[in-house]
Scaffold this motif. Structure first.
Motif, PDB file in Angstrom:
ATOM      1  N   GLU A  42       0.832  -1.197   0.000  1.00  0.00           N
ATOM      2  CA  GLU A  42       0.000   0.000   0.000  1.00  0.00           C
ATOM      3  C   GLU A  42       0.869   1.250   0.000  1.00  0.00           C
ATOM      4  O   GLU A  42       2.005   1.232   0.473  1.00  0.00           O
ATOM      5  CB  GLU A  42      -0.908  -0.010   1.223  1.00  0.00           C
ATOM      6  N   GLU A  43       0.306   2.319  -0.505  1.00  0.00           N
ATOM      7  CA  GLU A  43       1.005   3.605  -0.559  1.00  0.00           C
ATOM      8  C   GLU A  43       1.442   4.026   0.845  1.00  0.00           C
ATOM      9  O   GLU A  43       0.669   3.944   1.795  1.00  0.00           O
ATOM     10  CB  GLU A  43       0.075   4.663  -1.150  1.00  0.00           C
ATOM     11  N   ALA A  44       2.678   4.439   0.961  1.00  0.00           N
ATOM     12  CA  ALA A  44       3.195   4.918   2.248  1.00  0.00           C
ATOM     13  C   ALA A  44       2.670   6.328   2.511  1.00  0.00           C
ATOM     14  O   ALA A  44       2.440   7.100   1.570  1.00  0.00           O
ATOM     15  CB  ALA A  44       4.723   4.934   2.232  1.00  0.00           C
ATOM     16  N   LYS A  65      13.674   6.882  -3.913  1.00  0.00           N
ATOM     17  CA  LYS A  65      14.654   6.124  -3.137  1.00  0.00           C
ATOM     18  C   LYS A  65      13.926   5.123  -2.244  1.00  0.00           C
ATOM     19  O   LYS A  65      12.761   5.331  -1.886  1.00  0.00           O
ATOM     20  CB  LYS A  65      15.483   7.042  -2.238  1.00  0.00           C
ATOM     21  N   THR A  66      14.605   4.065  -1.877  1.00  0.00           N
ATOM     22  CA  THR A  66      14.096   3.189  -0.834  1.00  0.00           C
ATOM     23  C   THR A  66      14.298   3.943   0.473  1.00  0.00           C
ATOM     24  O   THR A  66      15.377   4.495   0.721  1.00  0.00           O
ATOM     25  CB  THR A  66      14.850   1.848  -0.834  1.00  0.00           C
ATOM     26  N   TRP A 150      10.177   0.810   9.390  1.00  0.00           N
ATOM     27  CA  TRP A 150       9.510   0.468   8.136  1.00  0.00           C
ATOM     28  C   TRP A 150      10.496   0.635   6.996  1.00  0.00           C
ATOM     29  O   TRP A 150      11.366   1.512   7.042  1.00  0.00           O
ATOM     30  CB  TRP A 150       8.337   1.402   7.843  1.00  0.00           C
ATOM     31  N   VAL A 151      10.321  -0.175   5.957  1.00  0.00           N
ATOM     32  CA  VAL A 151      11.066   0.007   4.721  1.00  0.00           C
ATOM     33  C   VAL A 151      10.032   0.293   3.636  1.00  0.00           C
ATOM     34  O   VAL A 151       9.091  -0.487   3.436  1.00  0.00           O
ATOM     35  CB  VAL A 151      11.921  -1.227   4.366  1.00  0.00           C
ATOM     36  N   ILE A 152      10.210   1.412   2.980  1.00  0.00           N
ATOM     37  CA  ILE A 152       9.313   1.861   1.919  1.00  0.00           C
ATOM     38  C   ILE A 152      10.065   1.707   0.605  1.00  0.00           C
ATOM     39  O   ILE A 152      11.200   2.176   0.481  1.00  0.00           O
ATOM     40  CB  ILE A 152       8.902   3.335   2.148  1.00  0.00           C
ATOM     41  N   ASP A 153       9.441   1.034  -0.354  1.00  0.00           N
ATOM     42  CA  ASP A 153      10.144   0.789  -1.622  1.00  0.00           C
ATOM     43  C   ASP A 153      10.277   2.064  -2.448  1.00  0.00           C
ATOM     44  O   ASP A 153       9.696   3.108  -2.116  1.00  0.00           O
ATOM     45  CB  ASP A 153       9.499  -0.369  -2.403  1.00  0.00           C
ATOM     46  N   ALA A 154      11.050   1.990  -3.505  1.00  0.00           N
ATOM     47  CA  ALA A 154      11.337   3.165  -4.343  1.00  0.00           C
ATOM     48  C   ALA A 154      10.091   3.708  -5.029  1.00  0.00           C
ATOM     49  O   ALA A 154      10.081   4.853  -5.484  1.00  0.00           O
ATOM     50  CB  ALA A 154      12.406   2.815  -5.379  1.00  0.00           C
ATOM     51  N   GLU A 155       9.030   2.902  -5.091  1.00  0.00           N
ATOM     52  CA  GLU A 155       7.771   3.343  -5.673  1.00  0.00           C
ATOM     53  C   GLU A 155       6.868   4.003  -4.626  1.00  0.00           C
ATOM     54  O   GLU A 155       5.738   4.376  -4.915  1.00  0.00           O
ATOM     55  CB  GLU A 155       7.030   2.161  -6.331  1.00  0.00           C
ATOM     56  N   GLY A 156       7.353   4.125  -3.401  1.00  0.00           N
ATOM     57  CA  GLY A 156       6.607   4.805  -2.345  1.00  0.00           C
ATOM     58  C   GLY A 156       5.578   3.942  -1.642  1.00  0.00           C
ATOM     59  O   GLY A 156       4.625   4.472  -1.071  1.00  0.00           O
ATOM     60  N   ARG A 157       5.798   2.617  -1.625  1.00  0.00           N
ATOM     61  CA  ARG A 157       4.854   1.705  -0.988  1.00  0.00           C
ATOM     62  C   ARG A 157       5.488   1.047   0.239  1.00  0.00           C
ATOM     63  O   ARG A 157       6.684   0.752   0.236  1.00  0.00           O
ATOM     64  CB  ARG A 157       4.417   0.626  -1.974  1.00  0.00           C
ATOM     65  N   VAL A 158       4.684   0.793   1.260  1.00  0.00           N
ATOM     66  CA  VAL A 158       5.176   0.142   2.470  1.00  0.00           C
ATOM     67  C   VAL A 158       5.491  -1.311   2.138  1.00  0.00           C
ATOM     68  O   VAL A 158       4.616  -2.083   1.756  1.00  0.00           O
ATOM     69  CB  VAL A 158       4.139   0.227   3.611  1.00  0.00           C
ATOM     70  N   ALA A 159       6.760  -1.667   2.252  1.00  0.00           N
ATOM     71  CA  ALA A 159       7.227  -2.998   1.866  1.00  0.00           C
ATOM     72  C   ALA A 159       7.524  -3.894   3.062  1.00  0.00           C
ATOM     73  O   ALA A 159       7.450  -5.114   2.947  1.00  0.00           O
ATOM     74  CB  ALA A 159       8.481  -2.872   1.009  1.00  0.00           C
ATOM     75  N   ALA A 160       7.857  -3.309   4.208  1.00  0.00           N
ATOM     76  CA  ALA A 160       8.225  -4.132   5.361  1.00  0.00           C
ATOM     77  C   ALA A 160       8.118  -3.325   6.647  1.00  0.00           C
ATOM     78  O   ALA A 160       8.194  -2.095   6.636  1.00  0.00           O
ATOM     79  CB  ALA A 160       9.652  -4.649   5.203  1.00  0.00           C
ATOM     80  N   ARG A 161       7.951  -4.076   7.735  1.00  0.00           N
ATOM     81  CA  ARG A 161       7.985  -3.486   9.076  1.00  0.00           C
ATOM     82  C   ARG A 161       8.793  -4.428   9.964  1.00  0.00           C
ATOM     83  O   ARG A 161       8.621  -5.646   9.919  1.00  0.00           O
ATOM     84  CB  ARG A 161       6.573  -3.357   9.644  1.00  0.00           C
TER      85      ARG A 161
END
Length: 184
Positions: A42-44, A65-66, A150-161
């Motif tokens: 989902e969008e961060a 950026k990540t 949290w890690v947010i991917d380069a596309e601006g989505r929440v990828a991990a917590r």
């Protein structure tokens, strides 16, 4: 009402102010890593406010950026323990389009700045005294303890917590590597 419940849950992560080497009444979260499949991310939230120097800052400044976002407080024993780990990993990924950003909670600015100076932190932190920035993650992977990363991917989505009161560089690096290699 939901805002109040989420705020109380976030702020309950630490129940007291400790001193170095003391738990200080701290209640830690469980140790776990949540990775989100690429097609379910989902969008961060856009995180914005003032940094510890009083300058305006936004996570949008790091678009493309990540982004590694860490909730911390100088009064939090696990935060004090993991701060050098975060700084080391931030340095390790500095040339790989990975940006670190802190969310400093329930801290006096002078205490937070002194803590960052002692650690040698080179990445910025947003002052999030009231926890509102953390609430932006409520619909994706909400904070359940302090510290939370949290890690947010380069596309601006929440990828991990990551919620781990004993965070290791290998864990954080592994999650960042997974996010960097996962593309939609």
């Amino acid at each position: 009402m939901l805002l109040l419940v989420v705020t109380l849950a976030v702020l309950a992560g630490c129940s007291g102010r400790g001193t170095e080497g003391s738990t200080g009444g701290y209640v830690s979260g469980s140790r776990f890593v949540s990775l989100v499949p690429v097609d379910e991310r989902e969008e961060a939230p856009v995180l914005e406010g003032e940094d510890l120097g009083g300058e305006a800052i936004s996570s949008a400044d790091f678009a493309g950026k990540t982004l590694v976002v860490n909730v911390w407080g100088s009064w939090c024993p696990p935060c004090r323990k993991e701060a050098p780990v975060l700084q080391g990993v931030a340095e390790q990924y500095a040339d790989r389009d990975v940006q670190f950003l802190g969310l400093n909670v329930r801290d006096q600015t002078a205490a937070a700045r002194a803590f960052e100076k002692r650690i040698g932190t080179t990445y910025p932190s947003i002052v999030d005294t009231d926890g509102r920035q953390q609430l932006g993650f409520a619909d994706s992977l909400p904070s359940q303890a302090i510290p939370t990363t949290w890690v947010i991917d380069a596309e601006g989505r929440v990828a991990a917590r990551i919620i781990d009161p004993d965070l290791r560089a290998s864990t954080l690096s592994g999650v960042i590597d997974d996010v960097l290699t996962s593309r939609s």
